[in-house]
Enzyme design. Structure first.
Site, PDB file in Angstrom:
ATOM      1  NE  ARG A   1      -3.750  -0.342   2.094  1.00 36.54           N
ATOM      2  CZ  ARG A   1      -4.800   0.005   3.039  1.00 36.54           C
ATOM      3  NH1 ARG A   1      -4.813  -0.720   4.229  1.00 36.54           N
ATOM      4  NH2 ARG A   1      -5.496   1.154   2.880  1.00 36.54           N
TER       5      ARG A   1
ATOM      6  CG  ASP B   1     -13.382   1.805   5.254  1.00 35.26           C
ATOM      7  OD1 ASP B   1     -12.738   2.215   4.292  1.00 35.26           O
ATOM      8  OD2 ASP B   1     -13.050   2.316   6.548  1.00 35.26           O
TER       9      ASP B   1
HETATM   10  C1  S3P Z   1      -9.379   5.637   8.194  1.00 37.13           C
HETATM   11  C2  S3P Z   1      -9.711   6.228   6.935  1.00 37.13           C
HETATM   12  C3  S3P Z   1      -9.876   5.622   5.788  1.00 37.13           C
HETATM   13  C4  S3P Z   1     -10.505   4.310   6.022  1.00 37.13           C
HETATM   14  C5  S3P Z   1      -9.812   3.407   6.983  1.00 37.13           C
HETATM   15  C6  S3P Z   1      -9.904   4.014   8.177  1.00 37.13           C
HETATM   16  C7  S3P Z   1      -9.467   5.960   9.538  1.00 37.13           C
HETATM   17  O1  S3P Z   1      -8.545   5.445   5.045  1.00 37.13           O
HETATM   18  O2  S3P Z   1     -10.550   3.818   4.694  1.00 37.13           O
HETATM   19  O3  S3P Z   1     -10.331   2.149   7.019  1.00 37.13           O
HETATM   20  O4  S3P Z   1      -9.298   5.596  10.432  1.00 37.13           O
HETATM   21  O5  S3P Z   1      -8.612   7.294   9.211  1.00 37.13           O
HETATM   22  P1  S3P Z   1      -8.249   6.690   3.940  1.00 37.13           P
HETATM   23  O6  S3P Z   1      -7.656   7.732   4.777  1.00 37.13           O
HETATM   24  O7  S3P Z   1      -7.050   6.109   3.337  1.00 37.13           O
HETATM   25  O8  S3P Z   1      -9.393   7.090   3.046  1.00 37.13           O
END
Ligand code: S3P
Length: 743
Positions: free
Chosen positions: A429, A622
């Site tokens: 990632r 999500d």
């Molecule tokens: C999250 C932010 C989101 C989400 C992840 C949890 C967080 O990711 O998809 O499951 O807790 O800040 P991104 O910031 O990459 O969108």
């Protein structure tokens, strides 16, 4: 009839270890004959009477001439007696016979071989079954002693392939797991994990037994004493030999332990309860982890693999009142901010999933005392913004992108270096999205190739506040920058292109840290402090979505999801499902610790396809895998755009869902930034088939939900990671009405 694996098995030393192999190999039909060699005639007779061996002799020399190629000699005598046995074999051993042993120290066996033969012979495969017991002697032998236990082999470069293969196959035939290890490593590992505990147990019992003032002490000794000292009734000769044979490694282990024991003594003397809680909570977590590892081993034994496959039988109706586990984003943040706060923070509703536990472990590794979790309750003894300590090694955060990205920001402000690593999925990632702004702030961060993990965050770098305009709508990037801002000179602010979850901002405020919010901009200044608080983590709307979709697609369903967080930066799934025509009611709305919460009731009603508004994408980021399943049941086409972020989640969720849906017979066309799904409408059913979740928890759970509208069984591969965000999913799903098998 096929040839048995081993011709004759000669067991030299008819105790627990040798006798048990003889029994097990005979039971497995894997050898032609077992011959026991015991110095005492009576032992040999007993072994024959007990069915352990077919015949017994007192002198190895007597039977050596009878042996032939394919036979195996297992030397199972105390470590220091091995050399004498080797000496008896010298020159009289027929070609093709393989020799192996079961001694707990491998260095001394190698030395014994060298002193007898001048070199380690190629027919010798040094081995060590990790399957001791405090019981000893021929009568203790058990056919199942080695089942699901490990056997460590320490072959050398010149060990014959054929001999190694035979010994490996022999142990596998009795149900053991065989692994190879270098000799030195074996002796060090065993010194720490087996030899040291025996020293301590023998020493403790001896100390108490000789305590003249407490002659009745054993009368009052209860469970603790029994559990701790069981191994002190092991065979003294065997253990005397081990201490002599592995002297150097055992002394190192004792010194390490003595250092720790002295430190504990000091803490007890000073009444330093923080220190004691630190040691005890860390040790408890490590011991619990070990217990789980052992349990998994048992599970592996029956399942043949550690992989989890869901088998979802078609159909079902969902109903009942359910509470899904705690919010993942808030659970992570509660540990982070609680650790950096001054005072003791109490958390309820903490998600005991692997992702949040990875964050918890990371802070334990940095010296924070954290009690629990026990039934969702965690108590964090905050160390203040500047109280973290350098961890002993890299921080491993498993599958958790949130842990890695948020920690990167926080760690950039510390005065020690840290390496952050993760599992195979996380290693793919993108991390430049956090490395770039942090570098702008003055941090020194190294990534793996193409900006992937691992991340090395250098400590001791002065940070300066920046005004960062996020190139993508990401709460993780926003949170990372704001957390680094706690340590940066002046003001740090973020500007997001679309609203993303704001738990960091809300929780910082809850800890008494001032955060300015002005539309899409969030800013804070360094120099403040966090004050411990109480946190009640609501149920995770991302986990609740699986049951919302389940009820929305399965005719007759009616489900109530309790105490769900409905923060407006997270409620996209509710909005999207409602637009599709779902019957969703929010009741009992309230605010809990600065976060809005409600009970969500969903009843079945036919859905229609829609064009999903792009402004909802970050608010449901999500939830799309589950929403795609809803779209596949809806009447007409559903179009998603503006969601390229889905391609860099735990898997490429657009491709993974499109592939799986196609297998179920749904037309799903991926596009660079979304997907077009042709829904079947009311009454349509999916086909069955095998879909691969690619180790992505949300893909796995989405296809489990799809089974409600399937006409045939859906097998879902690679589901172990469901435990990262939703421990107990399968069980709860069954309770709700899904026909799901698998862990
Ligand atoms: C999250 C932010 C989101 C989400 C992840 C949890 C967080 O990711 O998809 O499951 O807790 O800040 P991104 O910031 O990459 O969108």
């Amino acid at each position: 009839m096929t040839e048995p694996l081993v011709g004759r098995l000669v067991v030299v030393g008819l105790g627990l270890i040798g006798g048990s192999l003889a029994l097990a190999l005979k039971a497995a039909g894997a050898c032609r004959e077992v011959i026991g060699v015991a110095r005492r005639e009576r032992t040999g007779q007993q072994a024959v009477e007990l069915g352990i061996c077919d015949r017994a002799v007192t002198d190895l020399g007597d039977i050596l001439p009878q042996l032939e190629s394919g036979d195996v000699i297992f030397v199972a005598v105390p470590t220091l007696a091995v050399e004498a046995v080797f000496a008896e074999m010298k020159e009289r051993l027929p070609a093709g016979v393989t020799v192996t042993d079961g001694a707990s120290v491998k260095g001394s066996v190698i030395e014994a071989a060298r002193s007898v033969w001048g070199k380690v012979p190629e027919f010798l495969v040094p081995g060590h079954p990790i399957a001791g017991s405090e019981k000893s002697g021929v009568t203790a032998a058990r056919e199942d002693l080695y089942r699901a236990h490990r056997i460590i082999l320490t072959p050398l470069d010149n060990t014959a392939e054929e001999s190694l293969r035979r010994i490996r196959a022999m142990w596998q035939a009795v149900g053991a797991e065989v692994l190879n290890m270098p000799v030195g490593e074996h002796d060090e590992v065993l010194a720490a994990t087996s030899h040291l505990p025996h020293v301590i147990a023998y020493g403790l019992v001896d100390t108490l037994a000789h305590d003249a003032e407490n002659e009745n002490i054993f009368r009052y000794a209860a469970g603790g004493f029994r559990d701790f000292t069981r191994i002190a009734s092991s065979d003294p000769v065997m253990w005397r030999d081990i201490m002599v044979a592995n002297r150097a490694a055992i002394l190192d282990a004792i010194d390490l332990y003595r250092g720790n024991l002295d430190a504990l003594r000091g803490a007890i003397d000073r009444g330093d309860s923080d220190y004691l809680m630190g040691v005890f909570t860390r040790a408890k977590a490590a011991r619990d982890h070990f217990t789980r590892m052992l349990a998994k081993k048992a599970y592996t034994e029956t399942m043949q693999a550690q992989e989890v496959t869901f088998i979802a039988q078609p159909g079902g109706v969902v109903s009942g009142t359910l509470r899904v586990p705690g919010d993942k984003s808030m659970s992570h943040r509660s540990i982070m901010l609680g650790s950096l706060a001054e005072g003791v923070t109490e958390v309820e509703g903490f998600l005991e999933g692997e992702d949040a536990l990875a964050t918890l472990q990371a802070f334990r590794d940095m010296g924070v005392v954290i009690e629990g979790p026990v039934d969702g309750r965690v108590v964090i003894h905050g160390v203040g913004l500047h109280g973290l300590q350098a961890p002993a090694g890299p921080l491993y955060v498993g599958n958790s992108g949130t842990s890695m990205r948020l920690l990167a920001g926080l760690l950039a402000g510390q005065d020690f270096d840290v390496t952050l690593t993760g599992d195979e999925s996380l290693t793919k990632r993108p991390m430049n999205r956090v490395a770039l702004p942090l570098r702008e702030m003055g941090a020194v961060i190294e990534t793996g190739p193409e900006g992937r993990p691992p991340l090395l965050v250098k400590g001791g770098q002065p940070l300066k506040g920046i005004d960062y305009e996020l190139p993508m709508a990401s709460a993780q990037v926003k949170s990372c920058v704001l957390l680094a801002g706690l340590y940066a000179e002046g003001e740090t602010s973020t500007l997001e292109p679309a609203p993303t979850r704001d738990h960091t901002e809300r929780m910082l405020a809850g800890f008494g840290y001032e955060v300015q919010r002005d539309g899409a901009r969030a800013s804070l200044r360094s120099g403040g402090k966090l004050t411990a608080t109480k946190i009640d983590v609501p149920a995770d709307i991302s986990s609740a979505t699986f049951f919302m979709v389940a009820a929305a697609i399965a005719p007759g369903s009616d489900v109530l999801l309790e105490h769900v967080g409905i923060n407006p930066t997270r409620d996209g799934a509710i909005n999207i499902l409602r637009q599709m025509g779902a019957d969703i009611e929010l009741a009992n709305r309230r605010e809990v610790g600065g976060e809005p919460v409600a009970d969500i009731r969903v009843r079945y009603r036919p859905l229609k396809g829609i064009r999903i508004p792009e402004d909802q994408v970050p608010l449901a980021i999500d939830e799309f895998p589950a929403l795609f399943v809803a779209a596949a049941c809806a009447d007409g086409e559903t179009v998603l755009t503006g969601a390229e972020e889905l391609r860099v989640k735990e898997s490429d969720r657009i491709q993974a869902m499109a592939d799986g849906l196609e297998i179920l017979g749904v037309r799903a066309e991926p596009t660079p930034d979304g997907i077009v799904i042709q829904g079947g409408g009311e009454g349509a059913v999916f086909g069955g088939g095998t879909v691969d979740s690619l180790g992505d928890h949300r893909i796995a759970m989405s296809f489990a939900v799809a089974s409600l509208r399937a006409g045939d069984t859906i097998r879902i591969l690679n589901c172990a990671n469901v435990a990262t965000s939703f421990p107990g999913f399968a069980e709860l799903a069954r309770r709700a009405g899904l026909r799901l098998q698998g862990a």
